[in-house]
Design a protein around this motif. Structure first.
Motif, PDB file in Angstrom:
ATOM      1  N   LEU A 116       0.761  10.091  -4.856  1.00 35.65           N
ATOM      2  CA  LEU A 116       1.100  11.411  -4.294  1.00 35.65           C
ATOM      3  C   LEU A 116       2.311  12.066  -4.914  1.00 35.65           C
ATOM      4  O   LEU A 116       2.250  13.421  -4.926  1.00 35.65           O
ATOM      5  CB  LEU A 116       1.215  11.230  -2.962  1.00 35.65           C
ATOM      6  CG  LEU A 116       0.217  10.582  -1.809  1.00 35.65           C
ATOM      7  CD1 LEU A 116       0.652  10.396  -0.327  1.00 35.65           C
ATOM      8  CD2 LEU A 116      -0.927  11.788  -1.945  1.00 35.65           C
ATOM      9  N   MET A 117       3.244  11.460  -5.413  1.00 33.61           N
ATOM     10  CA  MET A 117       4.327  12.003  -5.926  1.00 33.61           C
ATOM     11  C   MET A 117       4.162  12.356  -7.253  1.00 33.61           C
ATOM     12  O   MET A 117       4.460  13.491  -7.765  1.00 33.61           O
ATOM     13  CB  MET A 117       5.627  11.023  -5.945  1.00 33.61           C
ATOM     14  CG  MET A 117       6.185  10.458  -4.846  1.00 33.61           C
ATOM     15  SD  MET A 117       7.218  11.744  -3.665  1.00 33.61           S
ATOM     16  CE  MET A 117       8.133  12.529  -4.940  1.00 33.61           C
ATOM     17  N   PHE A 118       3.220  11.722  -8.177  1.00 37.35           N
ATOM     18  CA  PHE A 118       2.477  12.391  -9.295  1.00 37.35           C
ATOM     19  C   PHE A 118       1.723  13.818  -9.216  1.00 37.35           C
ATOM     20  O   PHE A 118       2.109  14.848  -9.847  1.00 37.35           O
ATOM     21  CB  PHE A 118       1.710  11.541  -9.951  1.00 37.35           C
ATOM     22  CG  PHE A 118       2.385  10.609 -10.987  1.00 37.35           C
ATOM     23  CD1 PHE A 118       3.181  11.121 -11.934  1.00 37.35           C
ATOM     24  CD2 PHE A 118       2.083   9.227 -11.053  1.00 37.35           C
ATOM     25  CE1 PHE A 118       3.815  10.345 -12.887  1.00 37.35           C
ATOM     26  CE2 PHE A 118       3.016   8.306 -11.871  1.00 37.35           C
ATOM     27  CZ  PHE A 118       3.953   8.985 -12.816  1.00 37.35           C
ATOM     28  N   LEU A 142      16.518  12.598  -0.133  1.00 37.24           N
ATOM     29  CA  LEU A 142      16.417  13.380  -1.309  1.00 37.24           C
ATOM     30  C   LEU A 142      14.917  14.098  -1.412  1.00 37.24           C
ATOM     31  O   LEU A 142      14.455  15.287  -1.559  1.00 37.24           O
ATOM     32  CB  LEU A 142      16.569  12.972  -2.753  1.00 37.24           C
ATOM     33  CG  LEU A 142      16.984  13.858  -3.945  1.00 37.24           C
ATOM     34  CD1 LEU A 142      18.173  14.712  -3.673  1.00 37.24           C
ATOM     35  CD2 LEU A 142      17.078  12.772  -5.328  1.00 37.24           C
ATOM     36  N   GLY A 143      13.821  13.245  -1.081  1.00 38.32           N
ATOM     37  CA  GLY A 143      12.526  13.503  -1.094  1.00 38.32           C
ATOM     38  C   GLY A 143      12.197  14.652  -0.069  1.00 38.32           C
ATOM     39  O   GLY A 143      11.394  15.406  -0.225  1.00 38.32           O
ATOM     40  N   PRO A 146       4.462  10.831   1.258  1.00 36.11           N
ATOM     41  CA  PRO A 146       4.901   9.510   0.805  1.00 36.11           C
ATOM     42  C   PRO A 146       6.394   9.087   1.311  1.00 36.11           C
ATOM     43  O   PRO A 146       6.697   8.006   1.758  1.00 36.11           O
ATOM     44  CB  PRO A 146       4.795   9.652  -0.632  1.00 36.11           C
ATOM     45  CG  PRO A 146       4.801  10.807  -0.895  1.00 36.11           C
ATOM     46  CD  PRO A 146       4.342  11.490  -0.073  1.00 36.11           C
ATOM     47  N   VAL A 147       7.519  10.014   1.319  1.00 37.89           N
ATOM     48  CA  VAL A 147       8.662   9.658   1.733  1.00 37.89           C
ATOM     49  C   VAL A 147       8.614   9.108   3.042  1.00 37.89           C
ATOM     50  O   VAL A 147       9.255   8.184   3.421  1.00 37.89           O
ATOM     51  CB  VAL A 147       9.421  10.780   1.433  1.00 37.89           C
ATOM     52  CG1 VAL A 147      10.964  10.698   2.142  1.00 37.89           C
ATOM     53  CG2 VAL A 147       9.563  11.073   0.123  1.00 37.89           C
ATOM     54  N   PRO A 167       0.797  -1.290  -0.015  1.00 37.55           N
ATOM     55  CA  PRO A 167      -0.078  -0.197   0.181  1.00 37.55           C
ATOM     56  C   PRO A 167       0.885   1.303  -0.086  1.00 37.55           C
ATOM     57  O   PRO A 167       0.462   2.312  -0.819  1.00 37.55           O
ATOM     58  CB  PRO A 167      -0.734  -0.152   1.303  1.00 37.55           C
ATOM     59  CG  PRO A 167      -0.828  -1.638   1.619  1.00 37.55           C
ATOM     60  CD  PRO A 167       0.422  -2.224   1.023  1.00 37.55           C
ATOM     61  N   GLU A 168       1.754   1.203   0.807  1.00 39.42           N
ATOM     62  CA  GLU A 168       2.632   2.540   0.866  1.00 39.42           C
ATOM     63  C   GLU A 168       3.246   2.811  -0.312  1.00 39.42           C
ATOM     64  O   GLU A 168       3.497   4.115  -0.803  1.00 39.42           O
ATOM     65  CB  GLU A 168       3.816   2.328   2.036  1.00 39.42           C
ATOM     66  CG  GLU A 168       4.752   1.479   1.668  1.00 39.42           C
ATOM     67  CD  GLU A 168       4.599  -0.027   2.294  1.00 39.42           C
ATOM     68  OE1 GLU A 168       5.672  -0.826   2.253  1.00 39.42           O
ATOM     69  OE2 GLU A 168       3.507  -0.164   2.291  1.00 39.42           O
TER      70      GLU A 168
END
Length: 208
Positions: free
Chosen positions: A80-82, A165-166, A133-134, A72-73
């Motif tokens: 979320l990154m999109f 980095l995120g 998300p990170v 799921p993550e």
């Protein structure tokens, strides 16, 4: 001059954060796994593929076969990154038109101010949607690492470089959005001196 410097700093931080968030999305180093039995191999996992790094053979990667088969993550992190990347790009476009240095729409200062504020808000949301998300993947990695139900001899996943980095990308986006919001919500100049102020900013921008 101070207002223009804050605007340019906000755009630069936001641009840096957006580029780094795009890199974070596609880098396969979200998780690292170092096998003690074979120290020459390091396994990495990202949102799109898993890779093995060998000292002699370089890096070999394999894309994930199914989106629904992912944990799921990782599924939510892709979405979320999109969203973060899309909002960051939209924020760059809107706030770019709201900059005092841009000669387009010099007579519409109120509209430019609103674009600047909207761009700053989008950068804020973009930064938060990159950090979530990170942080989620990092949280699950910590939980799995200290899971007592897993035998000690089983290798554990560790933080990858893309997570750091995120976090940095999200921080830059939030900082850039904050700077733009500060300049956008600053006190307005009087109408009598508006033309002089715009001309002074244009002259300063040309020097930059």
């Amino acid at each position: 001059v101070y207002r223009t410097m804050m605007q340019l700093s906000g755009i630069l931080f936001s641009l840096l954060g957006w580029v780094l968030s795009c890199l974070t999305t596609y880098l396969p180093q979200w998780k690292n796994l170092n096998l003690e039995l074979n120290e020459l191999e390091i396994w990495t996992m990202g949102l799109w593929q898993a890779c093995v790094v060998q000292e002699e053979g370089g890096m070999q990667c394999k894309d994930f076969d199914s989106f629904l088969a992912l944990p799921p993550e990782l599924r939510i992190s892709r979405i979320l990154m999109f969203v973060s990347n899309g909002l960051g790009l939209l924020g760059l476009l809107l706030s770019g038109f709201g900059l005092d240095c841009l000669k387009i729409g010099e007579s519409q200062q109120e509209l430019k101010k609103r674009l600047l504020l909207l761009g700053g808000i989008l950068f804020w949301i973009s930064g938060i949607t990159a950090i979530i998300p990170v942080s989620w993947v990092a949280h699950t990695t910590v939980q799995e690492f200290w899971d007592e139900n897993i035998p000690d001899i089983v290798p554990r996943w560790d933080f990858g470089e893309a997570l750091f980095l995120g976090w940095f990308a999200g921080f830059c986006l939030v900082l850039g959005g904050s700077l733009l919001n500060c300049t956008g919500s600053s006190t307005e100049v009087h109408l009598s001196s508006a033309h002089y102020t715009v001309a002074e900013m244009q002259d300063y921008c040309q020097h930059l």
